[in-house]
Enzyme design. Sequence first.
Site, short mmCIF file in Angstrom:
data_model
loop_
_atom_site.label_atom_id
_atom_site.label_comp_id
_atom_site.label_asym_id
_atom_site.label_seq_id
_atom_site.Cartn_x
_atom_site.Cartn_y
_atom_site.Cartn_z
N ASN A 1 -14.36 -45.62 -22.78
CA ASN A 1 -12.96 -45.93 -23.08
C ASN A 1 -11.94 -45.35 -22.11
O ASN A 1 -10.81 -45.05 -22.51
CB ASN A 1 -12.60 -45.45 -24.50
CG ASN A 1 -13.57 -45.93 -25.53
OD1 ASN A 1 -14.23 -45.13 -26.19
ND2 ASN A 1 -13.68 -47.24 -25.68
N LYS B 1 -9.80 -39.55 -27.81
CA LYS B 1 -9.57 -39.68 -26.36
C LYS B 1 -8.76 -38.51 -25.81
O LYS B 1 -8.89 -38.16 -24.65
CB LYS B 1 -8.89 -41.02 -26.09
CG LYS B 1 -9.67 -42.21 -26.71
CD LYS B 1 -11.18 -42.15 -26.50
CE LYS B 1 -11.95 -43.02 -27.48
NZ LYS B 1 -13.40 -42.73 -27.51
#
Length: 214
Positions: free
Chosen positions: A170, A144
Amino acid sequence: TQSTRPQRLLGAVQQNATRGDPRSVVKTIDQFCKHKEWAMNVGDEKGCILDSVVSELNPATVLELGTYCGYSTVRIASLLPPHARLITLEFNPHFAAVARQIIAWAGLQDKVLLVEGASGDWIPKMKEQFGVKTFDLVFLDHWKDRYLPDTKLMEECGLLRKGSVLLADNVVCPGTPDYLQYVRNSPRYNSQYFRSHLEYTKAEDGLEKSVFLG
Ligand SMILES: O=C(NCCc1nnc(-c2ccc3[nH]cnc3c2)[nH]1)c1cc(-c2ccc(F)cc2)cc(O)c1O
Ligand SMILES: [Mg+2]
């Protein structure tokens, strides 16, 4: 030796899914993750949003960052037109080895090029190594904290054109705050949030679709 979760997931596919049938591979993985062991696939709820973005775009060249076991690779590749190509980048050699077998089980190996290595190393080499001009769609689903630097790198390397679509998984859980702030505030993107849930759970998560304006 103990099996790993990706190996157990592959075993479930080889025992329950029909060779050459991508939908049965997707269904088998979702059943496994709902009833046996959670795994970080995009899942069926967010997967349907992914399917609709791919079908609407009908992309010729797709980049996926973060293959994992190949679940979203199979979902995307099964919707691509005959001569379209999907390049998927995976950092972890064990994930890559399992993904290759799952992609092959689905019969999609001719549409997919799985490249092992770090996104930061490979993105600058896409044009010379794979003859890519620009990507029509990029699916971000890797580490991420790499979403933002890799997006800036793709811009710098001229891999995005007016209308290229970035679809990021996400953005809420685990979360990609610096990436969201960038695409939502940059005049170079039109960004849209698709609210959903973290795969196989009730926790909130979602996909961010960002169109590059050139
Ligand atoms: O970490 C994730 N995904 C990333 C895996 C990966 N698989 N490959 C890479 C890679 C990393 C560098 C790379 N450089 C080039 N390719 C690369 C690939 N990273 C991830 C985690 C969760 C998650 C949510 C809640 C939790 F409580 C625990 C976990 C959910 C998801 O949907 C995810 O996608
Ligand atoms: Mg994900």
